[in-house]
Motif scaffolding. Structure first.
Motif, PDB file in Angstrom:
ATOM      1  N   THR A  88       3.922  -9.874  16.242  1.00 51.02           N
ATOM      2  CA  THR A  88       2.405  -9.947  16.504  1.00 51.02           C
ATOM      3  C   THR A  88       1.561  -8.828  15.291  1.00 51.02           C
ATOM      4  N   ASP A  89       2.124  -7.783  15.054  1.00 45.68           N
ATOM      5  CA  ASP A  89       1.676  -7.088  13.987  1.00 45.68           C
ATOM      6  C   ASP A  89       1.521  -7.708  12.403  1.00 45.68           C
ATOM      7  N   ASP A  90       2.414  -9.000  12.555  1.00 45.61           N
ATOM      8  CA  ASP A  90       2.044  -9.401  10.998  1.00 45.61           C
ATOM      9  C   ASP A  90       0.966 -10.640  11.087  1.00 45.61           C
ATOM     10  N   THR A  91       0.369 -10.591  12.062  1.00 43.06           N
ATOM     11  CA  THR A  91      -0.764 -11.446  11.998  1.00 43.06           C
ATOM     12  C   THR A  91      -1.830 -10.751  10.794  1.00 43.06           C
ATOM     13  N   GLY A  92      -2.563 -11.778  10.077  1.00 44.60           N
ATOM     14  CA  GLY A  92      -3.294 -11.495   9.329  1.00 44.60           C
ATOM     15  C   GLY A  92      -3.538 -12.549   8.111  1.00 44.60           C
ATOM     16  N   VAL A  93      -4.587 -12.524   7.142  1.00 44.13           N
ATOM     17  CA  VAL A  93      -4.442 -13.663   6.286  1.00 44.13           C
ATOM     18  C   VAL A  93      -3.562 -13.037   4.957  1.00 44.13           C
ATOM     19  N   TYR A  94      -2.914 -14.009   4.679  1.00 42.29           N
ATOM     20  CA  TYR A  94      -1.848 -13.394   3.327  1.00 42.29           C
ATOM     21  C   TYR A  94      -2.312 -13.962   2.207  1.00 42.29           C
ATOM     22  N   PHE A  95      -2.571 -12.964   1.046  1.00 42.53           N
ATOM     23  CA  PHE A  95      -2.928 -13.314   0.001  1.00 42.53           C
ATOM     24  C   PHE A  95      -1.863 -13.220  -1.290  1.00 42.53           C
ATOM     25  N   CYS A  96      -1.874 -13.918  -2.162  1.00 41.38           N
ATOM     26  CA  CYS A  96      -0.789 -13.956  -3.414  1.00 41.38           C
ATOM     27  C   CYS A  96      -1.693 -13.452  -4.535  1.00 41.38           C
ATOM     28  N   ALA A  97      -1.004 -12.633  -5.393  1.00 41.08           N
ATOM     29  CA  ALA A  97      -2.072 -12.079  -6.452  1.00 41.08           C
ATOM     30  C   ALA A  97      -0.931 -11.782  -7.629  1.00 41.08           C
ATOM     31  N   ALA A  98      -1.644 -11.706  -8.710  1.00 36.67           N
ATOM     32  CA  ALA A  98      -0.822 -11.570 -10.017  1.00 36.67           C
ATOM     33  C   ALA A  98      -1.149 -10.462 -10.750  1.00 36.67           C
ATOM     34  N   THR A  99      -0.297  -9.819 -11.399  1.00 37.63           N
ATOM     35  CA  THR A  99      -0.770  -8.493 -12.186  1.00 37.63           C
ATOM     36  C   THR A  99       0.284  -8.466 -13.475  1.00 37.63           C
ATOM     37  N   LEU A 100      -0.277  -7.842 -14.480  1.00 42.44           N
ATOM     38  CA  LEU A 100       0.674  -7.577 -15.548  1.00 42.44           C
ATOM     39  C   LEU A 100       1.399  -6.303 -15.465  1.00 42.44           C
ATOM     40  N   GLU A 101       0.995  -5.510 -14.618  1.00 44.28           N
ATOM     41  CA  GLU A 101       1.686  -4.151 -14.298  1.00 44.28           C
ATOM     42  C   GLU A 101       3.158  -4.827 -13.833  1.00 44.28           C
ATOM     43  N   ILE A 102       4.231  -3.851 -13.871  1.00 45.11           N
ATOM     44  CA  ILE A 102       5.471  -4.059 -13.476  1.00 45.11           C
ATOM     45  C   ILE A 102       5.535  -3.773 -11.860  1.00 45.11           C
ATOM     46  N   LEU A 103       5.810  -4.522 -10.839  1.00 47.67           N
ATOM     47  CA  LEU A 103       6.040  -4.173  -9.390  1.00 47.67           C
ATOM     48  C   LEU A 103       4.941  -3.329  -8.852  1.00 47.67           C
ATOM     49  N   SER A 104       3.812  -3.707  -9.030  1.00 45.53           N
ATOM     50  CA  SER A 104       2.777  -2.693  -8.482  1.00 45.53           C
ATOM     51  C   SER A 104       2.646  -2.907  -6.994  1.00 45.53           C
ATOM     52  N   ARG A 105       2.506  -1.833  -6.203  1.00 49.24           N
ATOM     53  CA  ARG A 105       2.157  -1.887  -4.935  1.00 49.24           C
ATOM     54  C   ARG A 105       0.727  -1.682  -4.540  1.00 49.24           C
ATOM     55  N   ILE A 106      -0.346  -1.300  -5.521  1.00 50.86           N
ATOM     56  CA  ILE A 106      -1.495  -1.059  -5.650  1.00 50.86           C
ATOM     57  C   ILE A 106      -2.527  -2.374  -6.051  1.00 50.86           C
ATOM     58  N   ARG A 107      -3.195  -2.484  -4.943  1.00 50.85           N
ATOM     59  CA  ARG A 107      -4.051  -3.832  -4.584  1.00 50.85           C
ATOM     60  C   ARG A 107      -5.070  -3.496  -6.147  1.00 50.85           C
ATOM     61  N   GLN A 108      -5.452  -2.563  -6.568  1.00 46.71           N
ATOM     62  CA  GLN A 108      -6.495  -2.659  -7.697  1.00 46.71           C
ATOM     63  C   GLN A 108      -5.754  -2.951  -8.898  1.00 46.71           C
ATOM     64  N   HIS A 109      -4.438  -3.093  -9.169  1.00 47.30           N
ATOM     65  CA  HIS A 109      -3.555  -3.473 -10.240  1.00 47.30           C
ATOM     66  C   HIS A 109      -3.592  -5.003 -10.369  1.00 47.30           C
ATOM     67  N   TYR A 110      -4.030  -5.731  -9.318  1.00 44.05           N
ATOM     68  CA  TYR A 110      -3.787  -7.205  -9.359  1.00 44.05           C
ATOM     69  C   TYR A 110      -5.357  -7.854 -10.057  1.00 44.05           C
ATOM     70  N   ASN A 111      -4.914  -8.511 -10.927  1.00 42.99           N
ATOM     71  CA  ASN A 111      -6.208  -9.077 -11.592  1.00 42.99           C
ATOM     72  C   ASN A 111      -6.485 -10.387 -10.905  1.00 42.99           C
ATOM     73  N   TYR A 112      -5.467 -11.367 -10.432  1.00 39.14           N
ATOM     74  CA  TYR A 112      -5.897 -12.525 -10.116  1.00 39.14           C
ATOM     75  C   TYR A 112      -5.502 -12.662  -8.543  1.00 39.14           C
ATOM     76  N   TRP A 113      -6.274 -13.224  -7.671  1.00 36.68           N
ATOM     77  CA  TRP A 113      -6.093 -13.611  -6.162  1.00 36.68           C
ATOM     78  C   TRP A 113      -6.008 -14.890  -5.751  1.00 36.68           C
ATOM     79  N   GLY A 114      -5.378 -15.349  -4.796  1.00 36.71           N
ATOM     80  CA  GLY A 114      -5.818 -16.529  -4.199  1.00 36.71           C
ATOM     81  C   GLY A 114      -6.543 -16.474  -3.148  1.00 36.71           C
TER      82      GLY A 114
END
Length: 123
Positions: A88-114
């Motif tokens: 139940t904790d997995d409930t939410g809106v899931y977004f994919c995103a793209a970054t030129l950084e290598i394997l970032s966990r940081i939301r602000q590093h992602y430039n493009y979002w669905g």
């Protein structure tokens, strides 16, 4: 420029599985690391998983490690998130995103979002 479209969300019972897809349009898809994030109501958007441009390197949030698997098909310009043993904790809106950084966990590093796809897990 990159345009991302997620699909595959839905409403399931706890313990079930879902597979999310994210189709990308734009050039040089394999140059981008891709990530999945999720956002529950009233909560911050949080990192779920990411995959390097080649697909060889992946990383996961501790909360999904062992249950979720991220992969990509560069020929199809698509990234996937296989979600098993959903809680139940997995409930939410899931977004994919793209970054030129290598394997970032940081939301602000992602430039493009669905636009996101809703996943609802009930007990």
């Amino acid at each position: 420029q990159m345009h991302l479209v997620e699909s595959g969300g839905g409403s399931v019972q706890a313990g079930a599985s879902l597979r999310l897809s994210c189709a990308a349009s734009g050039r040089a898809f394999s140059s981008y690391s891709m990530g999945w994030f999720r956002q529950a109501p009233g909560m911050e958007r949080e990192f779920v998983a990411s995959v390097s441009g080649s697909g060889a390197i992946v990383q996961y949030a501790d909360s999904v490690k062992g249950r979720f698997a991220i992969s990509r098909d560069n020929a199809k310009g698509t990234v996937y998130l296989e979600m098993n043993s959903l809680k139940t904790d997995d409930t939410g809106v899931y977004f994919c995103a793209a970054t030129l950084e290598i394997l970032s966990r940081i939301r602000q590093h992602y430039n493009y979002w669905g636009q996101g796809t809703q996943v609802t897990v009930s007990s």
